[in-house]
Design an enzyme around this catalytic site. Sequence first.
Site, PDB file in Angstrom:
ATOM      1  N   LYS A   1      -2.497  -5.555  25.937  1.00  0.00           N
ATOM      2  CA  LYS A   1      -3.599  -5.445  26.896  1.00  0.00           C
ATOM      3  C   LYS A   1      -4.708  -4.556  26.332  1.00  0.00           C
ATOM      4  CE  LYS A   1      -0.863  -5.854  31.155  1.00  0.00           C
ATOM      5  NZ  LYS A   1      -1.514  -7.055  31.691  1.00  0.00           N
TER       6      LYS A   1
ATOM      7  N   ARG B   1       7.498 -12.981  34.974  1.00  0.00           N
ATOM      8  CA  ARG B   1       8.200 -14.222  35.319  1.00  0.00           C
ATOM      9  C   ARG B   1       9.482 -14.372  34.497  1.00  0.00           C
ATOM     10  NH1 ARG B   1       2.819 -17.421  33.916  1.00  0.00           N
ATOM     11  NH2 ARG B   1       2.059 -15.442  34.743  1.00  0.00           N
TER      12      ARG B   1
HETATM   13  N1  BES Z   1       1.489  -7.016  35.270  1.00  0.00           N
HETATM   14  C1  BES Z   1       0.586  -8.026  34.906  1.00  0.00           C
HETATM   15  C2  BES Z   1      -0.239  -8.523  36.083  1.00  0.00           C
HETATM   16  C3  BES Z   1      -1.485  -7.732  36.409  1.00  0.00           C
HETATM   17  C4  BES Z   1      -2.592  -7.824  35.593  1.00  0.00           C
HETATM   18  C5  BES Z   1      -1.549  -6.960  37.538  1.00  0.00           C
HETATM   19  C6  BES Z   1      -3.731  -7.127  35.918  1.00  0.00           C
HETATM   20  C7  BES Z   1      -2.692  -6.272  37.863  1.00  0.00           C
HETATM   21  C8  BES Z   1      -3.782  -6.358  37.058  1.00  0.00           C
HETATM   22  C9  BES Z   1       1.315  -9.239  34.336  1.00  0.00           C
HETATM   23  O1  BES Z   1       2.480  -8.963  33.648  1.00  0.00           O
HETATM   24  C10 BES Z   1       0.367  -9.902  33.379  1.00  0.00           C
HETATM   25  O2  BES Z   1      -0.014  -9.282  32.444  1.00  0.00           O
HETATM   26  N2  BES Z   1       0.010 -11.142  33.674  1.00  0.00           N
HETATM   27  C11 BES Z   1      -0.916 -11.857  32.885  1.00  0.00           C
HETATM   28  C12 BES Z   1      -0.449 -13.283  32.808  1.00  0.00           C
HETATM   29  C13 BES Z   1      -1.192 -14.118  31.820  1.00  0.00           C
HETATM   30  C14 BES Z   1      -0.892 -13.673  30.405  1.00  0.00           C
HETATM   31  C15 BES Z   1      -0.807 -15.567  32.013  1.00  0.00           C
HETATM   32  C16 BES Z   1      -2.294 -11.761  33.534  1.00  0.00           C
HETATM   33  O3  BES Z   1      -2.378 -11.844  34.764  1.00  0.00           O
HETATM   34  O4  BES Z   1      -3.262 -11.571  32.822  1.00  0.00           O
HETATM   35 ZN    ZN Z   2       2.119  -8.509  31.583  1.00  0.00          ZN
END
Ligand code: BES
Ligand code: ZN
Length: 497
Positions: A274, A348
């Site tokens: 990230k 997931r």
């Molecule tokens: N924990 C995050 C979801 C999240 C992202 C919560 C930003 C709050 C703010 C999750 O594990 C994640 O990173 N999801 C990705 C999925 C994507 C790679 C398909 C996302 O939402 O960017």
């Molecule tokens: Zn994630």
Amino acid sequence: MKIITESRPTGAIEAQALVTYAFEEEPISGRIAEIDQAAGGLLKRLASGGELTGKMLEMTLIHAPAGLKAERLLVVGAGKKEKFNSGELRKLAGAALRYLKTRGVKRIAFLVRETDANAASAEAVTEGLLLADFEADKYKTGKKKSEPIEWAALAGWDGASGADKAIECGRIIAESQNFTRELANEPSNIMTPKVLAERAAEMAREQGLACEILDENRIEELKMGALLSVAQGSVEPPRVIAITYTPVNPAPNSPVLGLVGKAVTFDTGGISIKPAADMDKMKFDMCGGAAMIGVMRALAMLKPSVKVIAIIPATENMPGGKAQKPGDIQIAMSGKSIEVLNTDAEGRLILADGITYARSLGVTHLVDAATLTGAIVVALAGINTGVFGTNQAFTDKLLVSAKAAGEKMWPMPMDDEYRDMVKGTYADIQNISNGKGGGSITGAMFIREFVDDVPWVHLDIAGTAWYDDTKPWMPKGATGVAVRTLIDLAMNFTSAK
Ligand code: BES
Ligand code: ZN
Ligand code: ZN
């Protein structure tokens, strides 16, 4: 904070502040009109001068009010009468508490309006006050910003409303939600998967719940390949927390409710890392798991008639030397093969094995809660939790509970067409979609692959689990969302379907 009932007439109530609320269309009516009369028309004058309009969360504070024994009178705006419900009452009570707390008030009387002299309102006010009194200042040294409230007295009940029992229930629910918030606010250096498991086990011991912690060896024996793939990038070993509540006389063949909560104690994204900005927030990625632990704490005391099993897969998502890489193929506990195209879509993966494990324990119904996607924040902002379900009757049941609990939740689509978006090229399924858009739906579709025909609801709480800013009724940080809804669901879960 002690919460008691007060039965004296309004004018005789002794407190540092008497709180009540006024509606927009008719700010001076009912009990407010009675107070106004005793105060020689002061409130009417404030209303005509525009200082008391009844607008939502407007605060009108009067010192040494004539006709009242209380040292202050606080009239809180309650907004439009037709939109007012126990959810608004809960917030309003919390906002009043926080407003008074910063002014050094420690003893409050809360007078409900004549239309709210019932048990549901007593419970809502109790919850609102206790949730608002929570502060995330554990690690602050020196003098705390505000002192806790000593007591709140609930006034304005008719004799038959059962306010005492409602206060007791409200306290159990709010303190359990606060327990969830405490766990969730902890930074990831403290709240590792191991520590989360210890805290859950300690709570279970105190409450007389059965609790089993699966360590990394047991997780390996059970072939939880999806969970292990996320955990392998971290030096912190994963855990699976299993907490069971069994009613005293469970009827044979009665339903078993399974609650699965995502607990990624820190989500760096893994190799699909990230951006640095706001990454600190990703300590919140265990809010789903923390919610389930809070729910179990409450159920131990409220004793529903249904058996409930909470499964919380807990891990870090780190980009260590052993971390999984985009394109890796993993075999989940169910036997399905997964192509991991993005290591940041890890929630997931761990839910997949959590759900398979819950099913192996015989659950008949499933709810999962997870901070799963940024896409749900795009769709619903921080206002509503996204609700995904394949069984209409069960989904409706959950939405009814959400309403009763005053938690905003909104149904999202699950059409079969979305299923193709998670079909794999080299494996059965892939953990992100090839196409654009619908990110939270494809997340839900992936989880669905592990649920089969069990009635199931998925709650995407990525937008609602955390307040980035302090609200009038709650400090910033973990909100404990879904705790109240799931308690309500379990308490009303008498029949199957
Ligand atoms: N924990 C995050 C979801 C999240 C992202 C919560 C930003 C709050 C703010 C999750 O594990 C994640 O990173 N999801 C990705 C999925 C994507 C790679 C398909 C996302 O939402 O960017
Ligand atoms: Zn994630
Ligand atoms: Zn995550």
